[in-house]
Design an enzyme around this catalytic site. Structure first.
Site, PDB file in Angstrom:
ATOM      1  N   ASP A 430     -50.003 -16.656  25.472  1.00  7.84           N
ATOM      2  CA  ASP A 430     -50.870 -17.731  24.999  1.00  7.84           C
ATOM      3  C   ASP A 430     -51.225 -17.438  23.543  1.00  7.84           C
ATOM      4  OD1 ASP A 430     -52.588 -19.959  25.060  1.00  7.84           O
ATOM      5  OD2 ASP A 430     -54.283 -18.670  25.516  1.00  7.84           O
ATOM      6  N   LYS A 593     -59.086 -35.087   2.476  1.00  9.98           N
ATOM      7  CA  LYS A 593     -58.492 -33.775   2.721  1.00  9.98           C
ATOM      8  C   LYS A 593     -57.433 -33.939   3.799  1.00  9.98           C
ATOM      9  CE  LYS A 593     -61.871 -32.255   6.178  1.00  9.98           C
ATOM     10  NZ  LYS A 593     -62.962 -31.326   6.489  1.00  9.98           N
ATOM     11  N   ARG A 627     -53.965 -21.183   6.877  1.00  7.61           N
ATOM     12  CA  ARG A 627     -53.989 -22.610   7.212  1.00  7.61           C
ATOM     13  C   ARG A 627     -54.476 -23.373   5.986  1.00  7.61           C
ATOM     14  NH1 ARG A 627     -55.076 -22.705  13.149  1.00  7.61           N
ATOM     15  NH2 ARG A 627     -56.314 -24.599  12.940  1.00  7.61           N
ATOM     16  N   GLY A 708     -51.280 -24.644  24.336  1.00  9.90           N
ATOM     17  CA  GLY A 708     -51.680 -26.041  24.411  1.00  9.90           C
ATOM     18  C   GLY A 708     -52.117 -26.588  23.076  1.00  9.90           C
ATOM     19  N   ASP A 709     -52.094 -25.764  22.042  1.00 10.53           N
ATOM     20  CA  ASP A 709     -52.548 -26.190  20.724  1.00 10.53           C
ATOM     21  C   ASP A 709     -51.482 -27.037  20.050  1.00 10.53           C
ATOM     22  OD1 ASP A 709     -54.267 -26.424  18.623  1.00 10.53           O
ATOM     23  OD2 ASP A 709     -54.678 -24.272  18.481  1.00 10.53           O
ATOM     24  N   LYS A 855     -46.141 -24.213  31.329  1.00 11.22           N
ATOM     25  CA  LYS A 855     -46.055 -22.779  31.040  1.00 11.22           C
ATOM     26  C   LYS A 855     -45.390 -22.042  32.195  1.00 11.22           C
ATOM     27  CE  LYS A 855     -50.111 -22.379  28.008  1.00 11.22           C
ATOM     28  NZ  LYS A 855     -51.383 -21.663  27.760  1.00 11.22           N
ATOM     29  N   ASP A 875     -55.534 -15.424  28.365  1.00 11.69           N
ATOM     30  CA  ASP A 875     -56.950 -15.102  28.560  1.00 11.69           C
ATOM     31  C   ASP A 875     -57.740 -16.241  29.173  1.00 11.69           C
ATOM     32  OD1 ASP A 875     -56.793 -16.760  26.299  1.00 11.69           O
ATOM     33  OD2 ASP A 875     -58.688 -15.994  25.542  1.00 11.69           O
ATOM     34  N   ASP A 879     -53.899 -20.337  31.642  1.00 12.97           N
ATOM     35  CA  ASP A 879     -52.779 -19.389  31.676  1.00 12.97           C
ATOM     36  C   ASP A 879     -52.532 -18.828  33.073  1.00 12.97           C
ATOM     37  OD1 ASP A 879     -52.564 -19.561  28.823  1.00 12.97           O
ATOM     38  OD2 ASP A 879     -54.274 -18.212  28.688  1.00 12.97           O
TER      39      ASP A 879
END
Length: 1363
Positions: A430, A593, A627, A708-709, A855, A875, A879
């Protein structure tokens, strides 16, 4: 005798039939009931429950549907079911049933040459130890279940709130939740303390995202907001049955003759945590195993190691071998009885009911099955369990896997998978909370072409954190920034810096709460926005509050209120957000932005030069894994605003294509903007993540990230942790939304990979292709020749290679990124092979926006097609399915709860401990278990086969060679402790050497240390030893005599001599096999040898013979035998004949074909002899294997965007609607100037206004009136420096291997976390190690090549990091 056998047979069949019909049915029913409890009756509900009806505050109505309670049960037994269920499970093991069968045979005196206790004692011992272990494991499961089930919650019962345990909560109950409390069950939100029934939740346990999400109560009348009225609430909910879809809920609330539609936005799911909300009330819809959290947990699978599966096969083979030996000896018995035995009928008549030689042979067969059963001793299984238990305790006790920050130690939650840790080929991880801390920090920035944040650390000094408190009383003391030039530019009034931070303080959707004077709490929808707003706050532009139409800030001590005209909301397609505000002077300005890929193309043409400089900065930030966002603004005239506002209102009210019309309106005004600069935010990795991934890569372990991001965030983290690098040949992205597009993209990727690999092979004369044909995962024995043939075909053979063959031999470094919607198609049955072949050819794979079920499907796919050992680490509750599906599941005890830990096989606090779990504990466990099994089979074949040879000399009468007490004690006393000590404590190299030489891990992946070939070698050695142990004493003692002239050729002397020689030979053999001696090893090996002589003298004493004359027949044998010199000469000769060939073979193998571990140990000895004086070495502190220099990365194939923004669409509309505003925040009077502005006035008097430059600069000046500032400011330039690396080559001769040491002299802080995490105890090298993935893997591919050790020149005995 025939009658007795028939009776016994009939009795056995009757008892067994009754046993099956009665006891088995009871046990099976208990197991089925238990499984229903574990599964929550899911199977039953799936068949019967089509919809769910729940009535509030009516338990009697809800109980008739028999909905599951909120009790969670993961345990297997209780006090009543433990004994029958556990015995039933244990006798499902083939070996236990086999030994029970042998015990029954030994109860028949006509066929048993051994007493019944020789089998029942070991069997009872094994069953007892296994039962105790199972009971202990289940006790801990009970304890964790009780811990969860006994959490307290507030339940509305009979009009009042009462505290109830979670396990007592029922469907239909109304629950009160308070801030920071976990949600008890799946709740329908009824009311909230927030305006408009809103509440904020964190869903980290469900989807891994820690950003706050919004839920809104059902739009029922306002009286439900009063807790007193909730007691009379009797609404009925009709909704879908329990399912695992986290993002969907469909239902209807019926109350007072009205219907209210329900969606997922009205639900609070179990596992969520209430944030930034004082209290809320919810109605329980799903409880316990029916909750979406538990529905996504997956079923617990019984996991077995590959060695277990191999042992089951070998046991069947051994049993077949045992039957063959029994048949041979039975045939020999028949022949002997017919040809020879018949001549002795007058003296040795057959015992009734034996009346012919065939029946005698039949009984002899079963007798030999009993005697020879020790080829598979029952002590093998109990020894394996003891060794695994010891390995588990070593993991629990490892101080280097203890996290002092959270006071958490590593825990082996299972004892059956330790050796599997040494065979892992794929790691599925993850992202959020596993690789990252999910803590965003404002790291660097670019303002008007000037980069800030690059701080050069001079020698002997340490970076000094800026103190913002004297400059800004409202600064956050936890904010870290080190570049003074940026703060100075703000102080001197640089216009660009002021406008930069003004944009950050205005362009966002953050909510602010001021709990006390100056104590601001920001409620950020994404951690990125929170970090940017906090940065603006510390640099003097403090966001204070907002209403639906205003934003109030404190700018350098002065309170300013802006009119919020519009929010142009963010979404994944726009990849940007904007706000349009009017300042107190009446000027309208748009602030924007977003991703540089979409924002830079919307700039005014006069920004070209600034855009080029800023793009370079963005590329540098992206290369550092930061980022990034680009910032821009635009002035809007009143006329333009009126026209655009009208078009925006019409688009907003459109019925058809509303989203497209809004996007067109947004795009129309977001043009011709002026570039301000860029931000660079660090999504902080956990300590040691990059080093761990580098080490795992060197160990031929592939790391896949399943998150999942969103894609941008995941890719950014991939570069941060060095999974993806700019040196890769290519990084591919699969983003198709249809089956055809995904198949086409996968095909294009494969073609491109083959093309690039061929080009690389041509540039290197095809040598690179040949050498890398089987570089790591998927390499198996017998494939080397195929790789050479493939080269010839590639060079011009008319027969092209099959695509699958080419994909298996891809040698380049590639990366693959695939989205969740594309993965859903790739996992379909007709495309899964294409996906697996493509993904497995890549060095790194990142799957984005995947569901918990996907997953698990990815893991199952690799298990199915690659036949490789998989490990999943996570975690969060999202998961759990992946953790349960993988061969090994690891839970991180982090910030997302304990669901992953509860479902895992191993748990610890940080990802970096994975390298030690696999490369140290896993490799050692595999090595120890393999050595244990090889020795165990050897010693038992050497022990048992003596009976086989003796059968040819005793008339095949099933007479045993040894005393029956020796047979009983051989495996449980005489030889058990030494092999246990080796299996628990043995090492080939120390722990830090295992980390420094990750290539040592490869034998486990290739299953080289214990396989069918090694098994047959051990069996052959055991048979050879048995031949020597039988025929050597037989040949010597047949003609030997005592000093008195009495012959030594008697049965008892032969038995004692053979037994003594056997114990001595196997003891010497285990001394040779032991690679790491401890005090325990010495005590067990030599103590067991001494114990043998002590027990033998006691058992052969006259004292025991007088007490038990029928049991102890070898009276005085030991004393008389061991006093004879010829006996000791025989033992010594047999020992030499058995051991000398083994020594010669190992010496030749070590000299001609050493293993990597042998070379590492040899190089360590060489360095110890050539040890230099301390303090003469060169190089900086240890930076961790695979770490990357602070200097810029090497030549990059091209620029890439570092854009990543964890934000969701919809918050802009929510803010402008005012639904999330408290009534108190709507009055602006409370936000009047609360602080004296004297401090900023004093500062301004010290500085002079700056001058502007540039033809199209928007900064205010006397010559340009195009742009007027919303406030005063100016600019100071700064610079950056990069560290340099010096290398020194030191060559040390090592046998025939050249050992090269490269010392990296680098400046690093004394508290370097990488050095602290990677430095192991006992490391004798104070120098540093820096590993390069490409060069080290080439060196590691063949041990006969150059042994490259990359480290400090004063590394005195550090072994090679690569072969």
């Amino acid at each position: 005798m025939f009658l007795l056998l028939n009776v016994l047979k009939e009795f056995e069949m009757t008892v067994w039939r009754d046993f099956q019909q009665s006891w088995f049915s009871v046990v099976l029913s208990l197991i089925r009931k238990k499984q229903k409890g574990l599964d929550g009756g899911k199977a039953k509900k799936k068949q019967t429950e089509e919809e769910r009806k729940v009535k509030a505050n009516d338990r009697e109505y809800n109980e008739k549907f028999q909905y599951a309670s909120n009790c969670i049960m993961t345990s297997k037994y209780n006090m009543l079911t433990f004994l029958p269920v556990n015995l039933f499970e244990q006798f499902q093991e083939v070996a236990n049933t086999y030994f029970l069968f042998l015990l029954i045979l030994q109860l028949i005196p006509q066929i048993s040459s051994l007493s019944w206790f020789t089998t029942i004692v070991p069997l009872a011992l094994v069953l007892s130890i296994t039962a105790v272990k199972d009971a202990t494991d289940d006790y801990f499961r009970h304890r964790s279940d009780n811990q969860v089930n006994n959490h307290q919650s507030q339940v509305l019962i009979r009009g009042s709130l009462q505290k109830e345990r979670w396990m007592n909560v029922r469907v239909g109950d109304i629950i009160k939740l308070e801030n920071n409390q976990s949600v008890v069950a799946d709740l329908l939100l009824l009311s909230s303390s927030e305006p408009h029934g809103l509440c904020y939740i964190e869903t980290a346990e469900l989807d891994g995202e820690t950003n706050v999400k919004v839920r809104q109560s059902v739009s029922v009348p306002a009286e439900l907001g009063d807790p007193n009225n909730l007691a009379t609430f009797n609404g009925e909910v009709v909704c879908e049955p329990p399912n695992n879809k986290l993002d969907r809920f469909c239902g209807t609330l019926y109350w007072r003759d009205k219907k209210y539609p329900l969606t997922n936005q009205n639900m609070l799911l179990r596992g969520c945590v209430l944030r930034n909300t004082e209290a809320c009330y919810g109605l329980v819809i799903f409880a316990g195993p029916d909750t979406k959290l538990m529905q996504n947990s997956g079923r617990t699978k019984f996991k077995r190691t590959s060695i277990d599966r191999l042992m089951n096969t070998l046991v069947l083979w051994i049993f077949g071998f045992l039957v063959c030996m029994g048949v041979i000896l039975a045939v020999g018995n028949a022949v002997w009885e017919k040809e020879v035995g018949s001549l002795f009928q007058s003296y040795l008549p057959w015992d009734p009911p034996v009346d012919n030689f065939l029946f005698s042979a039949f009984l002899s067969f079963w007798s030999y099955v009993i005697i020879l059963n020790t080829v598979v001793p029952i002590s093998l299984y109990v020894s394996v369990e003891v060794i695994r238990l010891g390995h588990s305790y070593f993991i629990n006790w490892d101080r280097q896997m203890f996290c002092s920050q959270c006071n958490t130690a590593a825990e082996a939650r299972t004892t059956t998978l330790n050796e599997e840790l040494g065979q892992v080929e794929y790691v599925f991880s993850d992202k959020t909370g596993t690789l990252t801390q999910n803590i965003m920090s404002f790291n660097k920035c670019s303002i008007n072409g000037q980069a800030y944040g690059e701080v050069t650390e001079t020698e002997g000094t340490q970076q000094k954190r800026l103190d913002f408190t004297p400059f800004n009383p409202l600064a956050n003391p936890d904010f870290c920034f080190y570049d003074e030039k940026l703060l100075e530019s703000v102080k001197v009034g640089d216009w660009h810096s002021h406008e930069y931070f003004r944009l950050l303080s205005l362009c966002h959707t953050v909510m602010s709460e001021e709990k006390s004077e100056g104590e601001l709490v920001y409620k950020a929808q994404s951690p990125d926005e929170g970090a940017l707003v906090k940065a603006a706050r510390n640099f003097g532009f403090v966001f204070r509050s907002r209403t639906p139409g205003t934003i109030t800030t404190t700018e350098l001590g002065r309170t300013v209120t802006y009119s919020l005209l519009a929010i142009l909301d963010f979404n994944n397609i726009r990849k940007r957000m904007s706000v349009i505000v009017r300042n107190p002077a009446g000027r309208i300005r748009l602030y924007c932005k977003g991703a540089d890929t979409v924002l830079l193309e919307r700039l005014h043409p006069c920004n070209q030069e600034l855009m080029t400089i800023t793009s370079d900065h963005l590329n540098e930030y992206a290369a550092d894994g930061l980022r990034t966002l680009a910032l821009a603004y635009r002035d809007v005239s009143e006329e333009e605003w009126e026209v655009w506002s009208e078009s925006h209102r019409s688009a907003d009210k459109a019925v058809d294509c509303r989203e497209d019309r809004l996007a067109a309106a947004y795009d129309k005004i977001e043009q011709d903007m002026m570039l301000l600069g860029a931000t660079a935010i660090e999504d902080k990795l956990q300590e040691g993540v990059s080093e761990t991934i580098a080490l795992l890569s060197l160990a031929n372990i592939k790391v896949w990230v399943l998150t999942g991001d969103k894609q941008e965030t995941a890719v950014n983290i991939g570069y941060s942790c060095k999974m993806l690098t700019d040196d890769m040949m290519e990084v591919f992205t699969i983003s198709g939304r249809t089956v055809q597009s995904v198949r086409q993209e996968l095909g294009n990727v494969r073609e491109r990979m083959i093309e690039l690999t061929r080009e690389r092979g041509k540039d290197g004369g095809m040598e690179g292709w040949a050498e890398a044909s089987f570089p790591g995962n998927g390499f198996r024995e017998g494939q080397e020749g195929d790789g050479v043939a493939g080269d010839d075909q590639l060079q011009g053979s008319p027969c092209p290679l099959p695509p699958t063959y080419l994909m298996d031999n891809i040698s380049g470094e590639f990366g693959l990124i695939i989205n969740g919607h594309s993965l859903a198609h790739a996992l379909e049955a007709d495309m899964e092979v294409e996906f697996v072949s493509t993904a497995c050819a890549c060095k790194a794979v990142i799957c984005c926006r995947v569901t918990p079920l996907q997953k698990a499907q990815v893991v199952e796919l690799i298990k199915k097609h690659k036949k490789a050992v998989t490990l999943a680490i996570g975690d969060g509750a999202n998961d759990v399915s992946m953790i349960k599906s993988a061969h090994i599941g690891v839970g991180i005890s982090g910030q997302e709860g304990i669901q992953a830990v509860l479902a895992s096989d191993y748990s610890f606090a940080q990802f970096r401990f994975l390298q030690r779990l696999l490369l140290v504990h896993g490799r050692w466990s595999y090595l120890r278990m393999c050595r244990f099994l090889c020795y165990f089979f050897y010693k038992n074949f050497a022990f048992t086969m003596v009976h086989f040879w003796f059968g040819f000399f005793c008339g095949f009468s099933a007479q045993t060679v040894y005393d029956q007490f020796f047979i009983t004690l051989y495996n449980i006393v005489y030889t058990s402790l030494p092999v246990l000590a080796m299996g628990i404590f043995d090492q080939d190299v120390p722990d830090h050497r295992s980390l420094e030489c990750p290539k040592l891990y490869e034998p486990g992946q290739l299953n080289l240390l214990f396989n069918k070939k090694e098994f047959f070698i051990c069996i052959a050695q055991g048979i050879y030893t048995s031949v020597v142990l039988f025929f050597m004493p037989y040949a010597v003692l047949s003609n030997a005599t005592q000093s008195t002239g009495v012959p030594l050729a008697d049965y008892q002397t032969f038995a004692a001599t053979t037994a003594t020689a056997l114990v001595i030979v196997v003891s010497v053999q285990i001394a040779l096999d032991t690679g790491f001696w401890t005090v325990i090893n010495h005590v067990f090996v030599w103590g067991s040898l001494g114990l043998y002589f002590t027990i033998m003298l006691a058992l052969h004493s006259q004292t025991l013979f007088r007490i038990f004359p029928k049991q102890f027949h070898f009276v005085g044998c030991a004393q008389s035998t061991l006093l004879q010199p010829v006996v000791w000469l025989t033992i010594a000769l047999a020992t030499a004949i058995c051991i000398v060939p083994v020594l010669a073979f190992r010496f030749l193998k070590l000299d001609l074909k050493p293993q990597l571990s042998d070379t590492v140990r040899y190089s360590q000895l060489v360095r110890q002899k050539r040890r230099k004086p301390a303090g003469l070495g060169i190089g900086g502190p240890w930076r961790g294997a695979g770490s990357v220099s602070e200097s810029r990365l090497g030549a990059r194939g091209g620029s890439r965007s570092g854009y990543a923004f964890a934000h969701q669409e919809g918050f802009g509309e929510l803010i402008t609607s005012g639904k999330n505003m408290r009534l108190s925040s709507l009055g602006l009077a409370s936000f009047a100037s609360r602080h004296s502005s004297s401090w900023i006035e004093t500062l301004r008097r010290k500085n002079t206004p700056p001058s502007s430059s540039g033809d199209c600069s928007p900064a205010p000046s006397n010559t340009s009136g195009l742009v007027q500032p919303l406030s005063n400011s100016s600019s100071v330039l700064g610079g950056s420096q990069e560290t340099q690396i010096d290398e020194e080559i030191v060559t040390v001769p090592c046998q025939n291997i050249q050992v090269t040491q490269t010392a990296a002299s680098e400046s690093a802080s004394a508290d370097n976390p990488a050095a602290a995490s990677a430095k192991s105890q006992g490391m004798d090298s104070p120098g540093g190690w820096t590993l390069s993935l490409g060069s080290v893997q080439e060196a590691l591919f063949g041990w006969k090549g150059v042994l490259t050790c990359v480290g400090a020149s004063n590394s005195q005995d550090s072994p090679c990091a690569a072969m």
